[in-house]
Design a protein around this motif. Structure first.
Motif, PDB file in Angstrom:
ATOM      1  N   GLN A   1       0.835  -1.203   0.000  1.00  0.00           N
ATOM      2  CA  GLN A   1       0.000   0.000   0.000  1.00  0.00           C
ATOM      3  C   GLN A   1       0.873   1.259   0.000  1.00  0.00           C
ATOM      4  O   GLN A   1       0.562   2.244  -0.668  1.00  0.00           O
ATOM      5  N   GLY A   2       1.988   1.189   0.736  1.00  0.00           N
ATOM      6  CA  GLY A   2       2.905   2.332   0.768  1.00  0.00           C
ATOM      7  C   GLY A   2       3.478   2.618  -0.616  1.00  0.00           C
ATOM      8  O   GLY A   2       3.640   3.782  -1.014  1.00  0.00           O
ATOM      9  N   ILE A   3       3.787   1.554  -1.353  1.00  0.00           N
ATOM     10  CA  ILE A   3       4.319   1.749  -2.719  1.00  0.00           C
ATOM     11  C   ILE A   3       3.228   2.345  -3.610  1.00  0.00           C
ATOM     12  O   ILE A   3       3.473   3.281  -4.383  1.00  0.00           O
ATOM     13  N   ILE A   4       2.000   1.816  -3.457  1.00  0.00           N
ATOM     14  CA  ILE A   4       0.874   2.366  -4.234  1.00  0.00           C
ATOM     15  C   ILE A   4       0.745   3.866  -3.951  1.00  0.00           C
ATOM     16  O   ILE A   4       0.638   4.685  -4.865  1.00  0.00           O
ATOM     17  N   ASP A   5       0.804   4.225  -2.667  1.00  0.00           N
ATOM     18  CA  ASP A   5       0.653   5.641  -2.290  1.00  0.00           C
ATOM     19  C   ASP A   5       1.727   6.505  -2.955  1.00  0.00           C
ATOM     20  O   ASP A   5       1.451   7.601  -3.430  1.00  0.00           O
ATOM     21  N   ARG A   6       2.948   5.988  -2.977  1.00  0.00           N
ATOM     22  CA  ARG A   6       4.049   6.783  -3.545  1.00  0.00           C
ATOM     23  C   ARG A   6       4.009   6.808  -5.076  1.00  0.00           C
ATOM     24  O   ARG A   6       4.593   7.699  -5.690  1.00  0.00           O
ATOM     25  N   ILE A   7       3.367   5.825  -5.669  1.00  0.00           N
ATOM     26  CA  ILE A   7       3.141   5.935  -7.121  1.00  0.00           C
ATOM     27  C   ILE A   7       2.088   7.015  -7.345  1.00  0.00           C
ATOM     28  O   ILE A   7       2.250   7.911  -8.170  1.00  0.00           O
ATOM     29  N   GLU A   8       1.023   6.934  -6.542  1.00  0.00           N
ATOM     30  CA  GLU A   8      -0.089   7.858  -6.781  1.00  0.00           C
ATOM     31  C   GLU A   8       0.267   9.305  -6.447  1.00  0.00           C
ATOM     32  O   GLU A   8      -0.272  10.221  -7.059  1.00  0.00           O
ATOM     33  N   ASP A   9       1.181   9.515  -5.508  1.00  0.00           N
ATOM     34  CA  ASP A   9       1.516  10.913  -5.210  1.00  0.00           C
ATOM     35  C   ASP A   9       2.598  11.454  -6.147  1.00  0.00           C
ATOM     36  O   ASP A   9       3.031  12.601  -6.016  1.00  0.00           O
ATOM     37  N   GLY A  10       3.047  10.633  -7.090  1.00  0.00           N
ATOM     38  CA  GLY A  10       3.938  11.134  -8.129  1.00  0.00           C
ATOM     39  C   GLY A  10       5.423  11.064  -7.820  1.00  0.00           C
ATOM     40  O   GLY A  10       6.240  11.434  -8.650  1.00  0.00           O
ATOM     41  N   TYR A  11       5.788  10.580  -6.622  1.00  0.00           N
ATOM     42  CA  TYR A  11       7.219  10.559  -6.270  1.00  0.00           C
ATOM     43  C   TYR A  11       8.034   9.748  -7.274  1.00  0.00           C
ATOM     44  O   TYR A  11       9.132  10.149  -7.664  1.00  0.00           O
ATOM     45  N   LEU A  12       7.492   8.591  -7.675  1.00  0.00           N
ATOM     46  CA  LEU A  12       8.252   7.707  -8.570  1.00  0.00           C
ATOM     47  C   LEU A  12       8.136   8.135 -10.026  1.00  0.00           C
ATOM     48  O   LEU A  12       9.124   8.186 -10.752  1.00  0.00           O
ATOM     49  N   THR A  13       6.921   8.465 -10.461  1.00  0.00           N
ATOM     50  CA  THR A  13       6.737   8.846 -11.869  1.00  0.00           C
ATOM     51  C   THR A  13       7.462  10.146 -12.179  1.00  0.00           C
ATOM     52  O   THR A  13       8.075  10.282 -13.235  1.00  0.00           O
ATOM     53  N   GLU A  14       7.425  11.087 -11.275  1.00  0.00           N
ATOM     54  CA  GLU A  14       8.102  12.356 -11.537  1.00  0.00           C
ATOM     55  C   GLU A  14       9.617  12.158 -11.645  1.00  0.00           C
ATOM     56  O   GLU A  14      10.305  12.859 -12.371  1.00  0.00           O
ATOM     57  N   MET A  15      10.112  11.160 -10.932  1.00  0.00           N
ATOM     58  CA  MET A  15      11.549  10.854 -11.002  1.00  0.00           C
ATOM     59  C   MET A  15      11.888  10.170 -12.326  1.00  0.00           C
ATOM     60  O   MET A  15      13.057  10.020 -12.670  1.00  0.00           O
ATOM     61  N   GLY A  16      10.862   9.712 -13.059  1.00  0.00           N
ATOM     62  CA  GLY A  16      11.119   9.057 -14.345  1.00  0.00           C
ATOM     63  C   GLY A  16      11.271   7.550 -14.239  1.00  0.00           C
ATOM     64  O   GLY A  16      11.691   6.888 -15.190  1.00  0.00           O
TER      65      GLY A  16
END
Ligand code: NOJ
Ligand code: NOJ
Ligand code: CA
Length: 714
Positions: free
Chosen positions: A92-107
């Motif tokens: 769930q923590g990973i899902i949250d960090r995908i959804e808040d853009g931390y990972l996608t914004e990093m590319g």
């Protein structure tokens, strides 16, 4: 194997330069950073990760998205002060960090997560707990501390919606710690909730009972226990099926890639049967962990990468770059040597998985060493292979060996220089195919400064780095970049600057300051069919293979496996899917011919398997040998070398499961097939002694492991 052809193919980007010096495209390069904020567009290819950036997460240490599943009691450390206990991180923590853009914004376009299956839940004050996921109990169930199976599937689907692939860690070597005295949970194994065996209660021999390995021989590493971990006997038909069924079930849950633990500790040819199972079920990029220490190299490592159907984590690259930018014990000339070694030893160096740190070594960042981490990330992200960033490296997390290198994420700051570097360079891997597929050429080197160039078709990326506090004059730098002016693609993040390439392809002498990286790039428009990647690199007739590159054209042409045309499933300018044609098992060169009849260079030695693969143990008894002589098997199918003793399978082992003068080896062979073969002795100097008499015959099992035992015939 034809070495020259392979080298040619690896240099394909460089070999097919063809740039004649026009300056037409130069100006288009200026200041174009728009792709840095590009929205994700689908998940990309599951078999070609060359334009991806993988982010490695220790699930328990990344983010706690659901305190309801946190373990308690002896298992847990709520404030994570005891790094050998569970700290609460979950899917769930990973899902949250995908959804808040931390990972996608990093590319980030792929996540490698901890082994997701159920682990033992006992805690031992000396041994620790299973927070890392490497101590399986039931491969069919979820690790409840990470979430339930629905949450796992949600993670996969949220990742996919955000253009991110999910790579799971798979551990087919062992269950959990045990000795014959039954430590912890005694290595117990469950099958979808049902107990099947434990290490000291193992009537059907699911585990090896040969003691622990001292790492002195490959055979011992395979057939003895790794540390105190209950070591599977994959040649046992139940275990063979259990592990293959398990990975198929996880593939059905939508995963896009697999990292295989401890591949130096399992029979290599059994692993080839595992890869055949995976590719038959759902072809996904798979890379193994064959640990190499600092300065360590091994022919078996390269042989595994070239033969197993699986790629490897690029320990050669990672350890070498650490020596250059962390320890400062080696210099750029040493690093260039390693780049050349890996390019010539790996059949497909772009398919390997480089990194600068991971959970099994000290973190890259040392006190006051942030800038060196930045430099290393810039090199990693512009190098061949699929770069993997270890969670927290972008936050300059420090820490020594395990478990100090597995601290919780300190913050999710999106403004660190490291984060910005990844955010800028990850999208460049997608937009400029030189980074995904190109060869690597050294353009200027001394111990502190290194300019290297990646090139594929009409695409070029030139990278320069100065690791020192000194300023150097760089003179006589030539490049394949077309004439023109180029901004630093990193936009000065690491003090880079603009440069100008003259009509003769050279850059006027300039001074290159301390701790600087410049990235100059030209994205071209390759119009001739140019093959960059084929995945998987082995398969059976009827399997789908994906060819990527550039310049295939928009109209469908043809794909050849040797002289046989394959049926084309889909076709675009950059990607083709084709079916392995019904040809005999063997190695085939793949070529693409566009609709105008222009043919690409060949992708060398795609391996067509003779059929579904099963693992058979060949035992040659009473085979006495001279010093330097070893026993092999050779026979009438591709997998047994087609009677060519240069391709005989072995050398056999003779110390653990059977002892000299008895020899054994576990070999992948086509299922349900009448095979003919002989044992041979091959000496150090290559001389071959055939056994006498007529050929041996054996019918291989239809869907299981098998064993053939025979006495050497003098
Ligand atoms: C290698 C893994 O990366 C490591 O962390 C683990 O403990 C061992 N294999 C055993 O599974
Ligand atoms: C290949 C043959 O088919 C096999 O039967 C024979 O033993 C070897 N060559 C050596 O002559
Ligand atoms: Ca939790």
């Amino acid at each position: 194997m034809n070495l020259e052809r392979r080298t040619l193919l690896k240099g394909l980007g460089l070999a097919s330069i063809g740039w004649a010096g026009s300056n037409a495209a130069g100006a288009a390069q200026l200041g174009d950073l728009t792709y840095a904020t590009q929205e994700p567009s689908g998940v990309g290819s599951a078999v070609d990760y060359t334009d991806d950036v993988i982010y490695q997460i220790i699930t328990d240490r990344f983010e706690n998205g659901n305190t309801g599943n946190d373990p308690d009691g002896d298992l847990a450390s709520d404030d994570c002060s005891d790094l050998r206990k569970y700290c609460g991180g979950d899917w769930q923590g990973i899902i949250d960090r995908i959804e808040d853009g931390y990972l996608t914004e990093m590319g980030i376009t792929a996540l490698w997560i901890s082994p997701p299956f159920e682990n033992v839940t006992s805690a031992d004050p000396d041994i620790g707990t299973s927070y890392h996921g490497y101590w399986a109990r039931d491969f069919e169930d979820a690790n409840e501390s990470f979430g339930d199976m629905d949450t796992f599937e949600e993670l996969v689907s949220v990742a996919h919606d955000n253009g991110i692939k999910v790579v799971m860690d798979f551990v087919p070597n062992h269950t959990s710690p045990s000795t014959e005295d039954g430590d912890m949970e005694d290595g117990v194994l469950y099958d979808d909730g049902e107990r099947v065996a434990s290490y000291s209660d193992d009537p059907d021999d699911y585990f090896h009972h040969n003691g622990g390995t001292d790492y002195s021989s490959y055979e011992g590493q395979i057939y003895r226990n790794l540390y105190n971990l209950a070591d599977f006997d994959q040649q046992n038909s139940f275990i063979d099926r259990y592990l293959k069924d398990a990975i198929e079930a996880w593939l059905d849950r939508g995963i896009d890639g697999i990292r295989v633990d401890a591949v130096a500790h399992m029979a290599p040819k059994w692993q080839k049967t595992l890869m055949d199972t995976i590719y038959d079920h759902e072809p996904v990029f798979t890379f193994g962990e064959w640990f190499l220490g600092t300065g360590e190299s091994s022919q078996r490592y390269y042989d595994f990468s070239n033969d197993s159907g699986m790629s490897l984590l690029d320990f050669r690259f990672g350890q070498s770059l650490r020596q250059v930018l962390r320890e400062f014990d080696d210099d750029w000339e040493d690093f260039w040597d390693v780049l050349q070694e890996t390019a010539s030893e790996h059949d497909q160096v772009v398919d390997q998985v480089p990194f600068i740190d991971n959970h099994d070594m000290e973190r890259f960042t040392v006190e006051d060493g942030e800038v060196n981490t930045d430099l290393a990330l810039a090199v990693l992200l512009t190098s061949r292979g699929t770069p993997t960033v270890y969670y927290g490296t972008e936050q300059y997390l420090t820490g020594g060996n395990d478990p100090e290198n597995r601290k919780p994420m300190p913050s999710f700051d999106r403004t660190t220089t490291a984060y910005e570097i990844i955010k800028t360079l990850a999208p460049l891997r997608r937009s400029n195919p030189a980074l995904a597929y190109g060869g690597t050429r050294q353009r200027w080197v001394n111990s502190d400064v290194f300019f290297y160039e990646r090139e594929f078709g009409d695409n070029v990326v030139l990278v320069g780095i100065n690791r020192s506090e000194d300023t150097y004059d760089v003179s006589g730098l030539s490049t394949a970049l077309p004439e023109g002016t180029y901004e630093d693609h990193l936009d000065g993040l690491l003090d880079g600057f603009e440069t100008t390439v003259g009509s003769d392809g050279s850059i006027d002498t300039f001074s290159f300051g301390p701790k600087t990286v410049c990235v100059w790039e030209h994205t071209g428009d390759t119009t001739e069919p140019t093959l960059g990647h084929v995945g998987p690199t082995m398969g059976r007739p009827g399997h789908t293979v994906t060819l990527s590159g550039e310049g295939f054209g928009s109209s469908t042409g043809s794909v050849g496996f040797g002289s046989t045309d394959a049926s084309v499933v889909s076709w675009s300018d950059t990607q083709i899917e084709a079916e392995v044609p019904s040809v005999a098992g063997g190695f085939y060169d793949i070529t693409v011919t566009d609709a105008d009849g222009v043919e690409s260079d060949a992708f060398a030695d795609f391996e067509v398997l003779s059929g579904e693969q099963v693992s058979v143990r060949f035992v040659a008894e009473d085979a006495e040998t001279e010093t330097g002589e070893n026993v092999y098997v050779v026979g009438n199918v591709h997998e047994l070398g087609d009677w060519d003793t240069d391709r005989a399978v072995g050398p056999f082992f003779n110390r653990v499961v059977h002892e000299y003068p008895d020899w054994y080896f576990d070999v992948n062979v086509p299922a349900g097939t009448d095979i003919e073969f002989k044992f041979v002795k091959i000496a150090d100097d290559g001389s071959v002694t055939w056994e006498s008499g007529s050929n041996r015959t054996y019918t291989t099992p239809a869907d299981s492991t098998g064993e053939y035992v025979g006495e050497w015939r003098t």
